[in-house]
Scaffold this motif. Structure first.
Motif, mmCIF file in Angstrom:
data_model
loop_
_atom_site.group_PDB
_atom_site.id
_atom_site.type_symbol
_atom_site.label_atom_id
_atom_site.label_comp_id
_atom_site.label_asym_id
_atom_site.label_seq_id
_atom_site.Cartn_x
_atom_site.Cartn_y
_atom_site.Cartn_z
ATOM 1 N N GLU A 1 67.351 126.724 47.233
ATOM 2 C CA GLU A 1 67.382 126.479 45.789
ATOM 3 C C GLU A 1 66.652 125.184 45.439
ATOM 4 N N VAL A 2 66.788 124.177 46.289
ATOM 5 C CA VAL A 2 66.066 122.921 46.073
ATOM 6 C C VAL A 2 64.562 123.175 46.108
ATOM 7 N N ILE A 3 64.126 123.964 47.083
ATOM 8 C CA ILE A 3 62.704 124.300 47.198
ATOM 9 C C ILE A 3 62.233 125.068 45.966
ATOM 10 N N ARG A 4 63.046 126.003 45.520
ATOM 11 C CA ARG A 4 62.687 126.809 44.352
ATOM 12 C C ARG A 4 62.560 125.941 43.106
ATOM 13 N N ILE A 5 63.499 125.045 42.910
ATOM 14 C CA ILE A 5 63.491 124.195 41.717
ATOM 15 C C ILE A 5 62.280 123.267 41.704
ATOM 16 N N THR A 6 62.041 122.603 42.836
ATOM 17 C CA THR A 6 60.935 121.647 42.883
ATOM 18 C C THR A 6 59.581 122.337 42.756
ATOM 19 N N ALA A 7 59.497 123.590 43.172
ATOM 20 C CA ALA A 7 58.240 124.329 43.054
ATOM 21 C C ALA A 7 58.034 124.876 41.646
ATOM 22 N N ARG A 8 59.127 125.169 40.959
ATOM 23 C CA ARG A 8 59.041 125.822 39.654
ATOM 24 C C ARG A 8 58.971 124.848 38.493
ATOM 25 N N GLU A 9 59.737 123.753 38.573
ATOM 26 C CA GLU A 9 59.822 122.836 37.444
ATOM 27 C C GLU A 9 58.532 122.030 37.257
ATOM 28 N N CYS B 1 59.563 112.254 43.272
ATOM 29 C CA CYS B 1 59.147 112.836 41.996
ATOM 30 C C CYS B 1 58.201 114.008 42.256
ATOM 31 N N PHE B 2 58.565 115.180 41.754
ATOM 32 C CA PHE B 2 57.736 116.374 41.894
ATOM 33 C C PHE B 2 57.163 116.767 40.541
ATOM 34 N N MET B 3 55.895 117.166 40.554
ATOM 35 C CA MET B 3 55.266 117.696 39.346
ATOM 36 C C MET B 3 54.516 118.967 39.713
ATOM 37 N N ASP B 4 54.992 120.094 39.185
ATOM 38 C CA ASP B 4 54.387 121.396 39.479
ATOM 39 C C ASP B 4 54.294 121.665 40.981
ATOM 40 N N GLY B 5 55.349 121.352 41.697
ATOM 41 C CA GLY B 5 55.395 121.631 43.125
ATOM 42 C C GLY B 5 54.727 120.603 43.999
ATOM 43 N N VAL B 6 54.204 119.548 43.396
ATOM 44 C CA VAL B 6 53.531 118.500 44.150
ATOM 45 C C VAL B 6 54.385 117.230 44.156
ATOM 46 N N ALA B 7 54.598 116.657 45.341
ATOM 47 C CA ALA B 7 55.325 115.387 45.445
ATOM 48 C C ALA B 7 54.376 114.265 45.029
ATOM 49 N N LYS B 8 54.585 113.750 43.809
ATOM 50 C CA LYS B 8 53.662 112.762 43.254
ATOM 51 C C LYS B 8 53.980 111.342 43.686
ATOM 52 N N ASP B 9 55.247 111.076 43.955
ATOM 53 C CA ASP B 9 55.649 109.689 44.193
ATOM 54 C C ASP B 9 57.002 109.681 44.874
ATOM 55 N N ARG B 10 57.302 108.596 45.571
ATOM 56 C CA ARG B 10 58.629 108.445 46.156
ATOM 57 C C ARG B 10 59.058 106.990 46.100
ATOM 58 N N LEU B 11 60.347 106.827 45.935
ATOM 59 C CA LEU B 11 60.964 105.507 45.889
ATOM 60 C C LEU B 11 61.980 105.446 47.023
ATOM 61 N N VAL B 12 61.775 104.525 47.955
ATOM 62 C CA VAL B 12 62.649 104.410 49.124
ATOM 63 C C VAL B 12 63.412 103.095 49.067
ATOM 64 N N GLY B 13 64.751 103.193 49.116
ATOM 65 C CA GLY B 13 65.563 101.982 49.040
ATOM 66 C C GLY B 13 65.421 101.288 47.692
ATOM 67 N N PHE B 14 65.737 99.990 47.676
ATOM 68 C CA PHE B 14 65.707 99.225 46.429
ATOM 69 C C PHE B 14 64.619 98.156 46.410
#
Length: 221
Positions: free
Chosen positions: A86-94, A153-166
């Motif tokens: 479901e996580v895969i489906r959501i990130t690919a669809r949204e 952060c996903f946009m149209d199935g693409v991982a655009k950015d990530r934030l690791v830790g603080f």
């Protein structure tokens, strides 16, 4: 086409259906949307132009269906998804999705939850969710998640950015939600206002932001 100030004002309220300054239930949201749509429908029906009236009513119905669909898909809320598929489906669809990969034993994950929950109703056009890393071993390996909290952060199935830790948030636990908001905005995943078809018919100006490509989340690999 001539602009209609009242239609423009009502349409603007639709593109930001969740006001973060007020706590409302799902029922309140739906009732408020229906009231706005009823006002819009009455205003459009009174338009002197037959073609504009018919076009406006058609767009209005499609917009109502769109917002209903988004609300049914948990837009405006910070929800948890436990199924890996479901996580895969959501990130690919949204079109826009922010995912917090967490573990309950990490204090900073709990802090991140608080800020994500505050942002979700403010950015209705972006889907916000949290995922327990032990429920998604394949994704953890696929996305090379090694440090928590991790926000991707996903946009149209693409991982655009990530934030690791603080570290990018001042490396302190007591950072403001606005700091996280500014950081996530840089990827383009946060879109506060999205022009509606009603806006376009009545020549309401709008703007869209575009993010830059980063890493591709290829599910076929």
């Amino acid at each position: 086409m001539d602009s209609n100030p009242k239609v423009a004002s009502l349409a603007a309220r639709l593109v930001e259906p969740n006001d973060p300054r007020h706590k409302r239930t799902s029922s309140d949201d739906e009732d408020d949307d229906e009231a706005i749509f009823a006002e819009l429908e009455a205003e459009i029906e009174n338009d002197s132009s037959y073609s504009m009236r018919e076009q406006g009513l058609g767009v209005l119905r499609r917009e109502m269906d769109r917002l209903k669909d988004m609300r049914e898909n948990e837009h405006g809320r910070y929800s948890e998804v436990s199924d890996e598929k479901e996580v895969i489906r959501i990130t690919a669809r949204e079109p826009r999705c922010v995912v917090h990969f967490y573990h309950p034993n990490f204090k900073r994950c709990e802090i991140m939850d608080k800020h994500m929950a505050a942002l979700a109703p403010k950015y209705f056009n972006t889907r916000f969710l949290r995922v327990f890393v032990e429920n998604i071993p394949w994704l953890v390996e696929k996305l090379a998640i090694k440090v928590l909290p991790c926000v991707i952060c996903f946009m149209d199935g693409v991982a655009k950015d990530r934030l690791v830790g603080f570290e990018e948030l001042g490396n302190v636990d007591a950072f403001a939600t606005a700091v996280l908001e500014l950081r996530l905005s840089g990827s383009g995943v946060l879109q506060r206002q999205q022009p509606s078809g009603v806006n376009q018919i009545y020549t309401v100006s709008s703007s869209r932001r575009k993010g830059e490509d980063d890493e591709v989340f290829d599910l076929d690999e």
